[in-house]
Write an enzyme that holds these catalytic residues in place. Structure first.
Site, PDB file in Angstrom:
ATOM      1  N   GLU A 194       0.792  -1.222   0.000  1.00  0.00           N
ATOM      2  CA  GLU A 194       0.000   0.000   0.000  1.00  0.00           C
ATOM      3  C   GLU A 194       0.830   1.281   0.000  1.00  0.00           C
ATOM      4  O   GLU A 194       0.433   2.274  -0.597  1.00  0.00           O
ATOM      5  CB  GLU A 194      -0.946   0.021   1.218  1.00  0.00           C
ATOM      6  CG  GLU A 194      -2.058  -1.011   1.169  1.00  0.00           C
ATOM      7  CD  GLU A 194      -3.046  -0.742   0.047  1.00  0.00           C
ATOM      8  OE1 GLU A 194      -3.353   0.443  -0.208  1.00  0.00           O
ATOM      9  OE2 GLU A 194      -3.501  -1.714  -0.588  1.00  0.00           O
ATOM     10  N   SER A 475     -47.827 -27.405  26.444  1.00  0.00           N
ATOM     11  CA  SER A 475     -47.786 -28.150  27.708  1.00  0.00           C
ATOM     12  C   SER A 475     -46.737 -27.633  28.688  1.00  0.00           C
ATOM     13  O   SER A 475     -46.776 -28.015  29.867  1.00  0.00           O
ATOM     14  CB  SER A 475     -47.530 -29.630  27.432  1.00  0.00           C
ATOM     15  OG  SER A 475     -48.572 -30.165  26.625  1.00  0.00           O
TER      16      SER A 475
END
Length: 791
Positions: A194, A475
């Protein structure tokens, strides 16, 4: 007469006078020559000062205020914990331990061997002061032993792990790192590809700009662009992405200003924390710290040369070089970075050749297992009740949570594998709708949420089913019908006492409520005739349960849920409510069940244990407020009944599935009408866990809770209880007695009864009548000692 020796210059002589026209011309020329310089200098100074203020404000303003850091609870390793070596390595990377090639000498280091991880723990109170070898067998910790002392450690506690930073609501993942934490080869890989002259240029690199221009003019492919790292930082941080000459000039001036306002290492640190490094699911990955965790499951400090080169290569174009989607392209780019490092003199050619020969090795995205995203969403929701979102994102807060990271890993794994197993059982036609589930685990005594998974994959769906999905509990609500009945013994002494030994008839029944009829059916049409309440709950008998609700009053059942338990969404007093015909979230169900687990106390579930500001001042500390909402005797009777659900009831398969026999456990299966939802809610004195399984579109899964949810619950509890010292549910000594009962009649047992069991009662409610159904024996004879409870 004039002086003959004096000479008078003739009019218009150049030597002494200028015409006004000539003077104006000279001044105009001088102005033309100097004005641009003055104006340009003024503009440059103006913009320099303006950008200086902008840079200073942004550097010290909201954007770079430190966001809140969210930590899990201290990592507790123990023998038997279902954790693989790979899982432990991920945890150590999360704790920023440094991986070594030999026995770790300094605290905070580790080395990986064959079925062994040796770690040197950082100093903690009562922690090992020596390297510890963690040995594994069948993806579980077998033993932990000190290298020097050879001492066996049943538990080893490590420091809390940083889970994530709390940014705003953007779909952005970031993990802030310091310059000093970067391995040398990583920084060199970034600079090589870079900006090789980063540490020598003033923010602009004329050589780079000229070289880039020449390459572009020749239309060649190139390794480096024209912008420096500083220019890229200010472009992404201060400017819009437009491509104009004006923006390029702004970029250049801002880069120059930026270099005057910060040191080089600070610029590189900011750049590497800000840089975009790809998309994973719906998340954008920013910063090398998060990228290292996402792609390699490592702390950035443990990245190898090839891993560092791959990430450095992604900076230019993250999506085209994404190794998940384009592995070959990513490898070519990685090798390009390695060549650039050779050209820059950072590594030698032989090292680069060896590195280029290595394949690209990446890990599966780690959002679900490493960062507990559904849990973090609940943390955010609870924090939002007390703190401003802006403060959480900027005020450098430290937030310690209840998350048990090893248990969270277990929860994610067992839910994923369990749902896969259920899908194979269902054999549903191909559909775009995946089977979903949720799991929440709580520490009963404190309400601390230890693990929470709100779906199959957070990257695919951020809908948190553990806290947001309102489904019928079916339930799993039945225990609260019986709890209401036992509470009525205290609330209204005029009512005949209802006990676990009370007998009701389980048969097809039509219930009349108002001017409506209600005809519930038992699962698979099985009816058992006259049964005790214990047996009715054990086998989840619908008709028997509604009869209990009718006996005690539907309004009492609704009042228990709405007022005593204080649940947020009230239920209505009608027969179907006894069978869970209303909607609740798994979090609400866990809150209700925790009242049973704590013996009648309501401990609100919490994720945030403490919030500390940047000056180490506690802004918030959790204290488990636990008001009593039901009597301890009533809660104990229900827990005692739910124990036998796991022995000879609907969850009897739990022990054969691997639930430890020495675990004192209670729980209840849940199945709704048309088999749309499957549940299991269960607890031990140490941990409560609720599991839900179903489809988001509410279509049937065609399996009961015992088949779909119970195996997931058992798998989780096996891991959660492994290596723990297990306790027993305490009996309220003052008001609970045990009496030998005939299981068929619910009456006092006699020597003639073919079988008996010891039933629990609130003192004074035990039956006074002896069983007369069985022939033989003299009922006046003394009864044998009651047998212990069948659990």
């Amino acid at each position: 007469m004039g002086n003959p020796g004096r000479r008078v210059a003739p009019t218009g002589s150049r030597g002494h006078t200028y015409s006004p026209q000539r003077l104006r011309l000279v001044l105009a020329l001088l102005t033309i020559l100097t004005l641009p310089v003055v104006i340009g200098s003024s503009i440059l100074i103006y913009y320099y000062l303006r950008y200086s203020v902008m840079v200073d404000r942004r550097l010290h303003g909201e954007r770079w205020m430190v966001p809140a850091r969210i930590y899990a609870r201290p990592v507790a390793l123990r023998s038997g914990l279902p954790l693989s070596p790979e899982d432990l390595v991920k945890i150590l990377n999360g704790l920023r331990y440094e991986q070594k090639d030999k026995i770790p000498e300094a605290p905070g280091e580790f080395v990986v061997g064959a079925r062994t991880v040796v770690l040197n723990p950082r100093p903690l109170a009562d922690g090992p002061a020596e390297p510890v070898a963690v040995m594994f067998e069948k993806k579980a910790i077998r033993d932990m032993r000190g290298l020097s002392s050879k001492r066996s450690y049943p538990t080893v506690t490590l420091e809390p792990e940083l889970i994530t930073y709390l940014f705003d609501e953007s779909r952005e993942k970031k993990r802030i790192i310091k310059y000093e934490e970067l391995p040398d080869h990583f920084a060199k890989a970034v600079l090589a590809i870079e900006d090789r002259r980063f540490f020598s240029h003033p923010g602009l690199d004329p050589i780079r700009i000229v070289a880039a221009a020449i390459r572009n003019a020749r239309a060649e492919s190139y390794i480096q662009g024209g912008s420096t790292i500083t220019q890229q930082l200010v472009k992404n941080f201060f400017l819009t992405p437009e491509r104009t000459i004006r923006r390029k000039l702004q970029e250049a001036l801002l880069a120059f200003v930026r270099e005057r306002r910060a040191e080089k290492k600070d610029i590189l640190e900011l750049y590497l924390n800000e840089v975009y490094l790809g998309q994973v699911g719906s998340f954008s990955i920013h910063g090398v710290g998060e990228a290292a965790r996402m792609y390699f499951h490592k702390d950035v400090g443990n990245l190898t040369l090839t891993e560092a080169a791959l990430l450095a290569g992604m900076i230019q174009s993250p999506n085209p070089y994404n190794p998940y989607r384009h592995p070959q392209r990513a490898k070519e780019r990685r090798n390009q970075v390695l060549k650039a490092m050779v050209e820059a003199g950072f590594i030698d050619a032989a090292t680069a050749e060896r590195a280029m020969a290595e394949p690209v090795k990446i890990e599966a995205p780690s959002i679900d297992t490493a960062e507990a995203p559904y849990f973090i969403d609940l943390v955010k929701a609870q924090l939002a009740q007390r703190y401003d979102e802006k403060d959480l994102a900027t005020q450098n807060l430290t937030i310690y949570t209840s998350l048990d990271l090893p248990l969270q890993i277990v929860a994610q794994q067992v839910l994923t594998s369990g749902l896969d197993r259920v899908e194979k059982m269902i054999r549903r036609k191909r559909t775009t709708e995946p089977l979903q589930g949720a799991l929440i685990a709580v520490e009963p005594s404190t309400g601390a949420v230890l693990a929470l998974v709100g779906g199959r994959s957070y990257g695919t769906s951020q809908y948190n089913r553990a806290t947001q999905a309102r489904r019928q509990p079916g339930s799993t609500f039945k225990p609260f019908v019986y709890l209401a009945a036992f509470e009525a013994t205290f609330d209204d002494p005029s009512l005949p006492p209802i006990t676990p030994a009370t007998v009701v008839e389980d048969a097809p029944t039509t219930f009349i409520f108002g001017n409506r009829e209600y005809r519930p059916e038992n699962y698979e049409g099985n009816y058992m005739g006259y049964v005790t309440l214990r047996k009715a709950l054990n086998h989840s008998l619908n008709n028997a349960t509604v009869k209990v609700a009718e006996m005690v009053g539907y309004d009492r059942v609704a009042n228990l849920w709405n007022r005593k338990l204080g649940m947020p969404n009230p239920v209505q007093p009608y027969p179907a409510v006894a069978l869970g015909a209303f909607e609740a979230t798994p979090l609400e169900i866990s809150t209700a069940y925790n009242v049973l687990a704590t013996g009648g106390l309501k401990v609100e579930p919490t994720t945030v244990l403490s919030v500390i500001d940047e000056h180490d001042v506690a802004l918030q500390e959790h204290s488990a407020s636990a008001p009593r909402v039901v009597r301890p005797e009533s809660a104990y009777l229900v827990t005692n009944m739910l124990r036998t659900v796991l022995i000879n009831g609907t969850a009897a398969a739990a022990r054969s599935m691997g639930l430890p026999y020495d675990a004192d456990a209670a729980g209840k299966t849940g199945t709704t009408n048309d088999l749309r939802d499957a549940w299991f809610a269960g607890y031990t004195p140490e941990i409560l866990c609720v599991v839900w399984v179903g489809y988001d579109d509410n279509s049937p899964i065609n399996l009961a809770g015992a088949k779909a949810a119970l195996p997931i619950w058992v798998d989780f509890m096996k891991g959660a209880l492994a290596g723990r010292k297990l306790g027993q549910f305490p009996v309220p000594a003052a008001n609970i007695i045990f009496v030998s009962i005939d299981p068929q009649t619910g009456l006092l047992a006699t020597p003639a009864c073919p079988s008996t069991y010891s039933e629990s009662f609130i003192a004074g409610t035990e039956p006074q009548e002896y069983c007369s159904w069985h022939q033989g024996g003299s009922y006046g004879e003394p009864l044998p000692e009651p047998t212990p409870p069948p659990f």
